[in-house]
Write a protein that holds these residues in place. Structure first.
Motif, mmCIF file in Angstrom:
data_model
loop_
_atom_site.group_PDB
_atom_site.id
_atom_site.type_symbol
_atom_site.label_atom_id
_atom_site.label_comp_id
_atom_site.label_asym_id
_atom_site.label_seq_id
_atom_site.Cartn_x
_atom_site.Cartn_y
_atom_site.Cartn_z
ATOM 1 N N ASP A 37 -4.971 -10.684 0.039
ATOM 2 C CA ASP A 37 -4.339 -9.496 -0.652
ATOM 3 C C ASP A 37 -5.202 -8.284 -0.515
ATOM 4 O O ASP A 37 -6.397 -8.221 -0.007
ATOM 5 N N THR A 39 1.208 -11.048 4.201
ATOM 6 C CA THR A 39 1.738 -9.745 3.890
ATOM 7 C C THR A 39 0.581 -9.529 2.528
ATOM 8 O O THR A 39 -0.265 -10.389 2.208
ATOM 9 N N LEU A 40 0.582 -8.043 2.300
ATOM 10 C CA LEU A 40 -0.668 -7.435 1.676
ATOM 11 C C LEU A 40 -0.245 -6.560 0.729
ATOM 12 O O LEU A 40 0.765 -5.651 0.699
ATOM 13 N N LEU A 98 0.914 -4.707 -3.286
ATOM 14 C CA LEU A 98 2.161 -4.814 -4.366
ATOM 15 C C LEU A 98 3.562 -4.652 -3.561
ATOM 16 O O LEU A 98 4.563 -5.426 -3.946
ATOM 17 N N ARG A 135 4.226 -5.954 -0.553
ATOM 18 C CA ARG A 135 4.076 -7.161 0.324
ATOM 19 C C ARG A 135 4.332 -6.666 1.798
ATOM 20 O O ARG A 135 5.149 -7.077 2.617
ATOM 21 N N ARG A 136 3.420 -5.576 2.135
ATOM 22 C CA ARG A 136 3.563 -5.291 3.505
ATOM 23 C C ARG A 136 3.111 -6.282 4.495
ATOM 24 O O ARG A 136 2.220 -6.894 4.580
ATOM 25 N N PHE A 137 4.066 -6.391 5.467
ATOM 26 C CA PHE A 137 4.211 -7.632 6.464
ATOM 27 C C PHE A 137 2.855 -7.033 7.572
ATOM 28 O O PHE A 137 3.186 -5.973 8.264
#
Length: 327
Positions: free
Chosen positions: A52, A6-7, A9, A11-13
């Motif tokens: 990140d 995930t990336l 704030l 937490r995009r999958f």
């Protein structure tokens, strides 16, 4: 699949990770995947893992490494096509020639092919003439991967051919391979580990300098291999080892996961037969053990019990205790 990527704030999958012979990341986000492939090519084929990103996605933090490279962290700015090194994952290894990690298979006594990894000293291409070490992993609900392993690399750099077997009882290969775990099915697991030593000998390793080294369950496997194959390994090193399965069951009474541990080890005749401390007289090789006094995973008494049992059996044993250290 045993991990997600995930990336940001939110937490995009963006992808998942999994292991075949080595760990891979499959990016489902096409833009991130394209960046990873491009950067991997630019970095000589190293695996690229995004860690990140900034809020506006103008910069990314990533790691890149391989089986012979502990890796480095980078800052990547795609708009500027700028990749800036930040820091090495292990600065003390900078400039040191490390070893290639080669996936191998070898036959167990029943003909099953056991997967594992072979690490040779830098510059060496074959096992012949080298002292050998079998290095079973801990767990046993775990597996080795073909990525950088500091202990295998350290032993290879010292001149040893190092075999890391993913014996039956390891995770990651399905239920049939896992059997009833490496304690309840210890005969199968320890047989596979010992057969790894025999395979090293078949490849020309020096029979007078064949050793086994293990940590936690790996330490248990090292000691129990000395019980079932006393003439195979010429020295045994066990770090924080499980040595008495019944004592391990009792020691878990006050632990939050005690019931799980007791069920995991199970009950029955395998408890005594599978406890190296209960069969210390069968071991003929000298034993060296290391254990931390604050180990809450495998308590220090496990090492002390084994040491006393070996001494009472007239065997050569040394236990080095590290005051205040954990598992």
């Amino acid at each position: 699949v045993d991990g997600i990527v995930t990336l940001g704030l939110a937490r995009r999958f963006v992808g998942v990770s999994y292991v075949t012979e080595r760990r891979h990341v499959e990016y489902f986000d096409s833009a991130v995947g394209a960046m990873a492939r491009s950067l991997s090519r630019a970095l000589g084929g190293r695996e690229v893992v995004f860690i990140d990103q900034t809020i506006d996605a103008s910069a990314y933090l990533l790691w890149a490494g391989s089986g012979s490279d502990p890796g480095r962290y980078y800052l990547y700015r795609p708009a500027q096509r700028q990749l800036r090194p930040l820091l090495a994952a292990n600065p003390r290894l900078e400039g040191l020639t490390l070893s290639q990690v080669t996936p191998v298979t070898y036959p167990a006594a029943d003909g099953t092919m056991i997967p594992g990894y072979l690490t040779l000293p830098p510059g060496r291409t074959e096992v012949r003439g080298l002292p050998g070490i079998v290095l079973p992993h801990g767990g046993p609900s775990a597996r080795d991967e073909g990525d950088f392993d500091w202990l295998a690399q350290s032993l290879a750099h010292a001149g040893y051919a190092v075999l890391q077997p993913n014996y039956r009882g390891s995770s990651g290969y399905g239920d049939a391979w896992y059997v009833n775990n490496g304690f309840q099915s210890w005969r199968l697991a320890i047989g596979d580990v010992s057969d790894g030593g025999r395979w090293l000998l078949s490849q020309g390793a020096d029979a007078s300098r064949l050793s086994i080294v293990g940590w936690s369950y790996g330490g248990y496997a090292a000691l129990q291999s000395g019980v079932v194959a006393p003439d195979l390994f010429k020295s045994i090193v066990a770090i924080a080892p499980v040595t008495d399965l019944e004592r391990m069951r009792r020691d878990t009474t006050r632990r939050f996961n005690g019931r799980w541990v007791r069920d995991f080890i199970g009950e029955g005749p395998h408890i005594r037969a599978g406890s190296p401390a209960q069969n210390a007289s069968a071991i003929t090789a000298p034993v060296l053990m290391f254990h931390g006094t604050l180990d809450t995973n495998v308590v220090i008494e496990q090492g002390r019990i084994m040491h006393r049992a070996l001494q009472e059996a007239g065997r050569q044993s040394e236990l080095v205790e590290f005051e205040g250290l954990e598992h």
